[in-house]
Design a protein around this motif. Structure first.
Motif, short mmCIF file in Angstrom:
data_model
loop_
_atom_site.label_atom_id
_atom_site.label_comp_id
_atom_site.label_asym_id
_atom_site.label_seq_id
_atom_site.Cartn_x
_atom_site.Cartn_y
_atom_site.Cartn_z
N LEU A 320 45.13 39.99 40.63
CA LEU A 320 45.06 41.26 41.35
C LEU A 320 43.73 41.93 41.07
N ILE A 321 43.07 42.43 42.11
CA ILE A 321 41.79 43.12 41.98
C ILE A 321 41.92 44.51 42.59
N GLN A 380 38.73 32.49 38.20
CA GLN A 380 38.47 32.39 39.64
C GLN A 380 38.43 33.76 40.30
N SER A 381 39.37 34.62 39.94
CA SER A 381 39.40 35.96 40.54
C SER A 381 38.21 36.80 40.10
N SER A 382 37.74 36.60 38.86
CA SER A 382 36.54 37.32 38.40
C SER A 382 35.33 36.89 39.22
N GLY A 383 35.26 35.56 39.54
CA GLY A 383 34.16 35.07 40.38
C GLY A 383 34.23 35.66 41.78
N THR A 384 35.46 35.79 42.31
CA THR A 384 35.62 36.40 43.63
C THR A 384 35.17 37.86 43.61
N ALA A 385 35.56 38.58 42.56
CA ALA A 385 35.17 39.99 42.45
C ALA A 385 33.66 40.14 42.36
N PHE A 408 34.91 47.10 39.96
CA PHE A 408 36.03 46.19 40.12
C PHE A 408 36.83 46.06 38.83
N GLY A 409 38.16 46.13 38.98
CA GLY A 409 39.05 45.84 37.86
C GLY A 409 39.90 44.64 38.22
N VAL A 410 39.87 43.60 37.37
CA VAL A 410 40.51 42.32 37.67
C VAL A 410 41.52 41.98 36.59
N VAL A 411 42.71 41.51 37.03
CA VAL A 411 43.71 41.02 36.07
C VAL A 411 44.38 39.78 36.64
N GLU A 412 44.79 38.90 35.73
CA GLU A 412 45.71 37.83 36.10
C GLU A 412 47.10 38.28 35.67
N ILE A 413 48.02 38.30 36.63
CA ILE A 413 49.35 38.84 36.35
C ILE A 413 50.10 37.91 35.40
N VAL A 441 32.01 44.35 37.19
CA VAL A 441 33.36 43.80 37.17
C VAL A 441 33.87 43.77 35.75
N VAL A 442 35.09 44.31 35.57
CA VAL A 442 35.75 44.25 34.26
C VAL A 442 37.08 43.48 34.47
N ALA A 443 37.25 42.40 33.70
CA ALA A 443 38.43 41.56 33.85
C ALA A 443 39.12 41.36 32.51
N SER A 444 40.46 41.24 32.55
CA SER A 444 41.20 40.99 31.31
C SER A 444 42.50 40.27 31.65
#
Length: 444
Positions: A320-321, A380-385, A408-413, A441-444
């Motif tokens: 989810l982004i 993968q989602s971080s790369g998309t973001a 952008f805030g990115v998470v894998e559910i 982009v910040v992802a966790s």
């Protein structure tokens, strides 16, 4: 199809008169009055009544007045009623047409027979024997043929489409061969049923004609409105011809009533595709954001719940982004809210071009967007973001000549968290990206 002197149970001019008044209004009156007078002289010659030209002219004027004024008033009433409708116009218009058309045909029959009696064309004692077949003839033509004549007249007067609520009689580029096959099936079935009625002269056999509602409804659901109307006209005309050729006048009323019932059912069938299109449009409006046409908040979360269930069942990743546009308020302040709306629409259009078909882009509100990425892990989602962040910078704006950036805030559910928890984590990452200087982009 003469059922009684001066009364035919198949009278196509009634349908043409009603259609002409619907399309042209009172402008159709002079030529239809002239036709009524000419028809009166023709009838006098046909029956060798040898009335004077003055009496024929007087009878023609009376008949024309009864015919034209009745159908003009019926058409005016129908147009006025349809234009006053605000919702579900087509089904109500069809019902109104059937009711007003039936009453109009009955009024024309009653006034027409009395007009002939007053003018001496028929005796007063003949009125009771004449008005019913006259009404059936006018009714069959009004109900069955008016739509076909509407279609033909609308080619010259296209404004008729403006008050038919999605029903168009204009010719469309559709394959002709399937229509001809269906028409041939209808004709073969009708001929077979009429031949059975001729070979087995029982009243019950004639009722088999009602089975023709099946191919006619098939025609209505798969062909254009004009082709459906043409099919009904061919069906009714061929019925009249076969009744005359095979000598089936004793069952003629059954065939005429069957034509009317089949036509009425077919017209409601015409409303189905229009209603389906309207419902599809309403569903789309209910599920999409009014400005950007992206998924709205309600629909996005419904799909999110479904994708979470599916991904866990199939043991697939799901990400989810959340992102928003940096300093978007300044665009509204500097260039106006119209420019801001144009920017949002342009962003939505550009971002959708970079996504897969399985991805779902939605608008949370304001300048904040949501993106659901099935079968994508955190990397993968971080790369998309990151790709989307760079694409924002490359968008050229007409309404607001400045460069865009986004946070952008990115998470894998996770399998152990709820949708709400995953959304809160993505929102926290978005907030952190903004706090750390935006455009990242910040992802966790």
């Amino acid at each position: 199809m003469e059922y009684a002197p001066h009364a035919s149970i198949w009278f196509p001019p009634a349908g043409l008169s009603f259609a002409a008044f619907l399309v042209m209004g009172v402008r159709a009156m002079p030529v239809l009055m002239l036709c009524s007078v000419i028809a009166t002289f023709w009838v006098d010659s046909m029956y060798q009544m040898e009335h004077s030209w003055l009496q024929n002219a007087f009878s023609g004027i009376l008949f024309g007045a009864a015919h034209c004024l009745t159908y003009w008033f019926g058409a005016w009433s129908l147009r006025t009623l349809v234009r006053s409708l605000s919702d579900e116009v087509l089904p109500k218009a069809i019902l109104s047409f059937l009711i007003i058309g039936s009453v109009t045909a009955l009024s024309a029959a009653l006034l027409g027979t009395h007009a002939l009696a007053v003018s001496g064309m028929i005796g007063s004692n003949e009125v009771s024997d004449t008005w019913l077949p006259w009404w059936i003839g006018d009714l069959a033509a009004t109900i069955v043929l008016t739509p076909l004549f509407l279609g033909i007249l609308s080619w010259r007067y296209p404004q008729i489409d403006n008050w038919l609520s999605g029903l168009s009689f204009q010719l469309q580029d559709q394959p002709l061969q399937p229509y001809l096959v269906k028409q041939a099936i209808c004709i073969i079935m009708l001929v077979a049923i009429m031949l059975l009625a001729y070979l087995f002269p029982y009243p019950e056999v004639s009722f088999a004609v009602f089975f023709l509602i099946i191919p006619q409804m098939w025609m209505v659901y798969t062909e254009t409105a004009f082709r459906a109307a043409l099919s009904l006209a061919i069906f009714s005309l061929l019925s009249a011809i076969l009744v005359a050729l095979l000598g089936l006048m004793e069952q003629a009323l059954v065939y005429q009533f069957s034509i009317i019932v089949i036509a009425a059912s077919a017209y409601f069938g015409l409303a189905v595709p229009v209603l389906a299109a309207h419902n599809k449009q309403l569903s789309k409006l209910a599920l999409s954001d009014g400005l950007t046409k992206l998924a709205n908040r309600t629909y996005f979360f419904e799909r999110l719940e479904q994708e979470v269930t599916r991904s866990r069942r199939n043991q697939q990743s799901l990400s989810l982004i959340l992102f928003d546009i940096d300093h978007f308020k300044q665009i509204n302040d500097d260039y106006g809210h119209t420019a801001g709306d144009t920017v949002l629409m342009q962003i939505a259009e550009n971002i959708q071009q970079d996504l897969r078909q399985s991805d779902l882009l939605g608008r949370f509100g304001g300048d904040e967007f949501m993106l659901l990425l099935p079968d994508n892990d955190l990397q993968q989602s971080s790369g998309t973001a990151e790709r989307l962040r760079q694409s924002l910078f490359n968008i050229s704006l007409e309404k607001a000549p400045r460069r865009l950036s986004g946070s952008f805030g990115v998470v894998e559910i996770r399998t152990t968290e709820t949708v709400q928890q995953a959304f809160e984590r993505a929102d926290a990452n978005l907030f952190q990206a903004k706090r750390q200087g935006r455009n990242q982009v910040v992802a966790s």
